[in-house]
Scaffold this motif. Structure first.
Motif, PDB file in Angstrom:
ATOM      1  N   ALA A   1      33.877  27.473  46.924  1.00 15.12           N
ATOM      2  CA  ALA A   1      34.272  27.561  45.599  1.00 15.12           C
ATOM      3  C   ALA A   1      34.912  26.418  45.231  1.00 15.12           C
ATOM      4  CB  ALA A   1      35.394  28.798  45.424  1.00 15.12           C
ATOM      5  N   VAL A   2      34.764  25.967  43.928  1.00 18.17           N
ATOM      6  CA  VAL A   2      35.197  24.561  43.461  1.00 18.17           C
ATOM      7  C   VAL A   2      36.196  24.852  42.385  1.00 18.17           C
ATOM      8  CG1 VAL A   2      34.452  22.476  42.277  1.00 18.17           C
ATOM      9  CG2 VAL A   2      33.003  23.297  44.018  1.00 18.17           C
ATOM     10  N   GLN A   3      37.307  24.169  42.620  1.00 16.41           N
ATOM     11  CA  GLN A   3      38.185  24.194  41.537  1.00 16.41           C
ATOM     12  C   GLN A   3      37.783  23.816  40.035  1.00 16.41           C
ATOM     13  OE1 GLN A   3      41.603  21.290  41.336  1.00 16.41           O
ATOM     14  NE2 GLN A   3      42.884  23.137  41.710  1.00 16.41           N
ATOM     15  N   GLY A   4      37.904  24.842  38.968  1.00 12.13           N
ATOM     16  CA  GLY A   4      37.584  24.663  37.794  1.00 12.13           C
ATOM     17  C   GLY A   4      36.246  25.246  37.486  1.00 12.13           C
ATOM     18  N   GLU A   5      35.780  25.667  38.257  1.00 11.92           N
ATOM     19  CA  GLU A   5      34.395  26.299  37.971  1.00 11.92           C
ATOM     20  C   GLU A   5      34.378  28.199  38.244  1.00 11.92           C
ATOM     21  OE1 GLU A   5      31.131  24.997  37.767  1.00 11.92           O
ATOM     22  OE2 GLU A   5      32.252  23.018  37.754  1.00 11.92           O
ATOM     23  N   TRP A   6      33.526  28.712  37.315  1.00  9.47           N
ATOM     24  CA  TRP A   6      33.530  30.086  37.318  1.00  9.47           C
ATOM     25  C   TRP A   6      32.613  30.644  38.404  1.00  9.47           C
ATOM     26  CZ3 TRP A   6      34.251  27.162  32.985  1.00  9.47           C
ATOM     27  CH2 TRP A   6      35.513  27.591  32.137  1.00  9.47           C
ATOM     28  N   TYR A   7      33.135  31.859  38.856  1.00  6.37           N
ATOM     29  CA  TYR A   7      32.100  32.631  39.859  1.00  6.37           C
ATOM     30  C   TYR A   7      32.326  34.175  39.733  1.00  6.37           C
ATOM     31  CZ  TYR A   7      32.700  28.308  42.457  1.00  6.37           C
ATOM     32  OH  TYR A   7      32.654  26.851  42.608  1.00  6.37           O
ATOM     33  N   GLU A   8      31.305  34.770  40.117  1.00  5.84           N
ATOM     34  CA  GLU A   8      31.241  36.139  39.922  1.00  5.84           C
ATOM     35  C   GLU A   8      31.881  36.801  41.088  1.00  5.84           C
ATOM     36  OE1 GLU A   8      30.307  38.413  37.454  1.00  5.84           O
ATOM     37  OE2 GLU A   8      29.523  36.510  35.998  1.00  5.84           O
ATOM     38  N   VAL A   9      32.823  37.648  40.880  1.00  7.00           N
ATOM     39  CA  VAL A   9      33.505  38.040  42.124  1.00  7.00           C
ATOM     40  C   VAL A   9      33.286  39.701  42.206  1.00  7.00           C
ATOM     41  CG1 VAL A   9      35.687  38.372  43.275  1.00  7.00           C
ATOM     42  CG2 VAL A   9      35.180  36.026  42.383  1.00  7.00           C
ATOM     43  N   ASN A  10      32.953  40.175  43.129  1.00  7.53           N
ATOM     44  CA  ASN A  10      33.017  41.449  43.282  1.00  7.53           C
ATOM     45  C   ASN A  10      34.533  42.141  43.586  1.00  7.53           C
ATOM     46  OD1 ASN A  10      30.186  41.626  42.854  1.00  7.53           O
ATOM     47  ND2 ASN A  10      30.038  40.945  45.134  1.00  7.53           N
ATOM     48  N   ILE A  11      35.043  42.932  43.061  1.00 13.19           N
ATOM     49  CA  ILE A  11      36.290  43.303  42.989  1.00 13.19           C
ATOM     50  C   ILE A  11      36.437  44.514  44.020  1.00 13.19           C
ATOM     51  CG2 ILE A  11      38.228  44.098  42.056  1.00 13.19           C
ATOM     52  CD1 ILE A  11      37.802  41.229  41.336  1.00 13.19           C
ATOM     53  N   VAL A  12      37.259  44.389  45.151  1.00 14.78           N
ATOM     54  CA  VAL A  12      37.167  45.599  46.068  1.00 14.78           C
ATOM     55  C   VAL A  12      38.457  46.290  45.921  1.00 14.78           C
ATOM     56  CG1 VAL A  12      35.381  44.775  47.528  1.00 14.78           C
ATOM     57  CG2 VAL A  12      38.072  44.098  48.043  1.00 14.78           C
ATOM     58  N   SER A  13      39.662  45.764  45.557  1.00 13.98           N
ATOM     59  CA  SER A  13      40.861  46.364  45.640  1.00 13.98           C
ATOM     60  C   SER A  13      42.058  45.703  44.383  1.00 13.98           C
ATOM     61  CB  SER A  13      41.592  46.540  46.835  1.00 13.98           C
ATOM     62  OG  SER A  13      41.672  45.222  47.258  1.00 13.98           O
ATOM     63  N   HIS A  14      43.251  46.365  44.266  1.00 14.74           N
ATOM     64  CA  HIS A  14      43.964  45.657  43.591  1.00 14.74           C
ATOM     65  C   HIS A  14      45.204  46.302  44.015  1.00 14.74           C
ATOM     66  CE1 HIS A  14      45.144  48.973  40.796  1.00 14.74           C
ATOM     67  NE2 HIS A  14      43.813  49.096  40.739  1.00 14.74           N
ATOM     68  N   ASP A  15      46.361  45.552  43.640  1.00 13.86           N
ATOM     69  CA  ASP A  15      47.788  46.057  43.961  1.00 13.86           C
ATOM     70  C   ASP A  15      48.664  46.342  42.620  1.00 13.86           C
ATOM     71  OD1 ASP A  15      48.529  43.759  43.159  1.00 13.86           O
ATOM     72  OD2 ASP A  15      49.374  42.904  44.884  1.00 13.86           O
ATOM     73  N   GLY A  16      47.865  46.416  41.645  1.00 16.05           N
ATOM     74  CA  GLY A  16      48.691  46.854  40.032  1.00 16.05           C
ATOM     75  C   GLY A  16      48.913  45.547  39.585  1.00 16.05           C
ATOM     76  N   TYR A  17      48.846  44.451  40.084  1.00 15.71           N
ATOM     77  CA  TYR A  17      49.001  43.235  39.511  1.00 15.71           C
ATOM     78  C   TYR A  17      47.837  42.250  39.607  1.00 15.71           C
ATOM     79  CZ  TYR A  17      51.645  39.222  37.722  1.00 15.71           C
ATOM     80  OH  TYR A  17      52.089  38.122  36.875  1.00 15.71           O
ATOM     81  N   ASP A  18      47.510  42.020  41.059  1.00 19.87           N
ATOM     82  CA  ASP A  18      46.581  41.051  41.608  1.00 19.87           C
ATOM     83  C   ASP A  18      45.456  41.829  41.970  1.00 19.87           C
ATOM     84  OD1 ASP A  18      48.219  38.708  41.159  1.00 19.87           O
ATOM     85  OD2 ASP A  18      49.224  39.229  43.196  1.00 19.87           O
ATOM     86  N   MET A  19      44.060  41.066  41.796  1.00 18.22           N
ATOM     87  CA  MET A  19      42.986  41.857  42.420  1.00 18.22           C
ATOM     88  C   MET A  19      42.435  41.034  43.750  1.00 18.22           C
ATOM     89  SD  MET A  19      41.003  43.264  39.070  1.00 18.22           S
ATOM     90  CE  MET A  19      40.153  41.533  38.428  1.00 18.22           C
ATOM     91  N   PHE A  20      41.578  41.875  44.584  1.00 21.45           N
ATOM     92  CA  PHE A  20      41.092  41.151  45.513  1.00 21.45           C
ATOM     93  C   PHE A  20      39.543  41.356  45.841  1.00 21.45           C
ATOM     94  CE2 PHE A  20      45.533  42.685  46.121  1.00 21.45           C
ATOM     95  CZ  PHE A  20      45.876  41.620  46.552  1.00 21.45           C
ATOM     96  N   GLY A  21      38.861  40.461  46.154  1.00 24.40           N
ATOM     97  CA  GLY A  21      37.452  40.469  46.202  1.00 24.40           C
ATOM     98  C   GLY A  21      36.825  39.520  46.878  1.00 24.40           C
TER      99      GLY A  21
END
Ligand code: SF4
Length: 445
Positions: free
Chosen positions: A417-437
């Motif tokens: 992944a390159v800084q400043g580019e957009w990516y489609e991320v599949n989200i698998v979980s979150h902690d109520g604030y941040d998301m992870f995928g």
């Protein structure tokens, strides 16, 4: 004459993103002069501390920074320069109290930096606060990651909230001319996200063009090829009109996100705060925005523990949050600032009560944010990559509903992944604030 090209300068920028932009302009002035810049304080011959003084806590941080830079000074350090809000408002108190400082400049005096330093090298302590030599430049040295930047479109404030020192520090609202801002934005290079800031962005242009000019400015700004998207922070609620709503809805380069500081939900407290608006009006505005702009994320900030605020009023604010279902919120304990109208109000609330109310509000909002983030589980979200998080060993970025530094992040695995580019991320979980995928191309083998 001092040969400044032989000097190395360091800048410590305290406070908000608006102060950061001022620091970036100062860095440009120093670079143009041919001096060396460093981010290692120990290497600096001249150390500039650009301060914030809006709250007690910010003043404390500024003074502690000055004192510790002086106490731990390296052999190389020759001059300490203190700029910005602290000397602008409190020079009378700090000139004698901080003898380790060689030069003081206020918020509109950055243009006199080298004149002041010349005098200081001649042996004098220099106070050039309010000398009126402002810094005119449309170029900056960015201190943000290079794919996003802040653009400060105005300074000062006309809103006079009763708890706030900013109008008395930074003066009345002054829009920067649109042509200058467009030139500044064009000179920033390729920017994935340009974040507009001011004490109140929605008031932009009224003082210069005798009418609201933000929409006109946005139309011109988003024509620049180097600016890929624009995010709005600090919108005053009653300045959001149909024209602005339509522009956010229809302009594909404007992020579907608005930061609208509401500060409180209860009419009696809003009146004491000298905030325009009401609980009902705010709920109607939020509803109208959601109806008008598909998927709009709304961020807000609130103050609790304002003088005479009752427990019931804090509970009503919790109910307001449950109704409004805002995407992101920040909550702050009221800070009693000498020189503000609310300082003299009766019914000051004890610190412990204020902290407890902040906690209560965060608990309510946490449930709302969690429910919001639940909606993204097992879905694909477009994420702007901000870089690598070395502690977690993955990439980090933000969805459109998060601004940098104040909202949640998305931590994700990807083959690359390159800084400043957009990516489609599949989200698998979150902690109520941040998301992870993870991105679809990521293979965990
Ligand atoms: S809008 Fe109110 S809180 Fe914000 S800077 Fe102006 S006076 Fe201060």
């Amino acid at each position: 004459m001092i040969d400044f090209t032989q000097k190395t300068f360091g800048v410590i920028s305290l406070g908000c993103d608006k102060n950061r932009v001022d620091s970036e302009k100062m860095l440009q002035l120093i670079r143009v002069k041919g001096c060396t810049l460093t981010d290692d304080e120990e290497q600096a011959n001249v150390l500039i501390i650009n301060t914030c003084a809006f709250l007690n806590q910010a003043r404390k941080e500024a003074i502690e920074t000055i004192v510790s830079c002086s106490a731990e000074r390296s052999d190389k350090l020759e001059k300490i320069v203190v700029t910005g809000c602290l000397p602008q408002k409190f020079i009378g108190e700090i000139y004698e109290g901080l003898p380790e400082v060689d030069v003081f400049l206020g918020i509109d005096d950055y243009g006199s930096l080298f004149d002041a330093l010349e005098k200081s090298y001649e042996g004098d302590r220099v106070n050039m606060v309010a000398c009126g030599q402002s810094l005119v430049t449309d170029r900056r040295v960015l201190t943000t990651p290079c794919h996003y930047a802040y653009l400060k479109i105005a300074d000062g404030c006309n809103n006079f909230c009763t708890y706030c020192l900013i109008p008395s520090i930074r003066g009345r609202y002054r829009s920067y001319p649109m042509e200058d801002l467009l030139s500044e934005a064009a000179g920033l290079g390729e920017i994935s996200e340009l974040i507009l800031v001011a004490q109140d962005v929605t008031r932009y242009g009224i003082d210069l063009y005798e009418k609201k000019y933000l929409v006109n400015f946005l139309k011109n700004l988003t024509k620049l090829d180097n600016i890929k998207s624009v995010r709005l922070l600090y919108c005053y609620p009653d300045m959001i009109d149909d024209e602005l709503i339509a522009e956010i809805r229809d302009n594909p380069k404007i992020v579907k996100y608005m930061d609208i500081p509401l500060q409180h939900s209860e009419d009696r407290v809003l009146k004491l705060m000298n905030r325009r608006g009401s609980r009902q009006g705010y709920l109607e505005l939020i509803e109208k925005l959601r109806q008008s702009i598909d998927g709009l994320a709304i961020r807000s900030t609130f103050i609790t523990g304002f003088p005479s605020e009752t427990e019931e009023e804090c509970d009503s604010m919790c109910d307001f949050l449950r109704l409004a279902k805002l995407t992101n919120c920040g909550f702050f304990a009221y800070s009693r600032e000498v020189g503000t109208p609310s300082y003299k109000l009766k019914g000051q609330i004890p610190y412990g009560v204020k902290r407890r109310r902040v906690k209560k509000l965060y608990e309510v909002q946490s449930e709302i944010s969690s429910a919001y983030l639940d909606g993204f589980i097992n879905k694909s979200v477009k994420v702007l990559c901000d870089g690598i998080d070395y502690d977690r060993g993955c990439f980090v970025g933000r969805a459109y509903f998060s601004a940098p530094e104040i909202d949640g992040k998305v931590y994700f695995n990807a083959a690359d992944a390159v800084q400043g580019e957009w990516y489609e991320v599949n989200i698998v979980s979150h902690d109520g604030y941040d998301m992870f995928g993870a991105t679809g191309d990521y293979c965990d083998e």
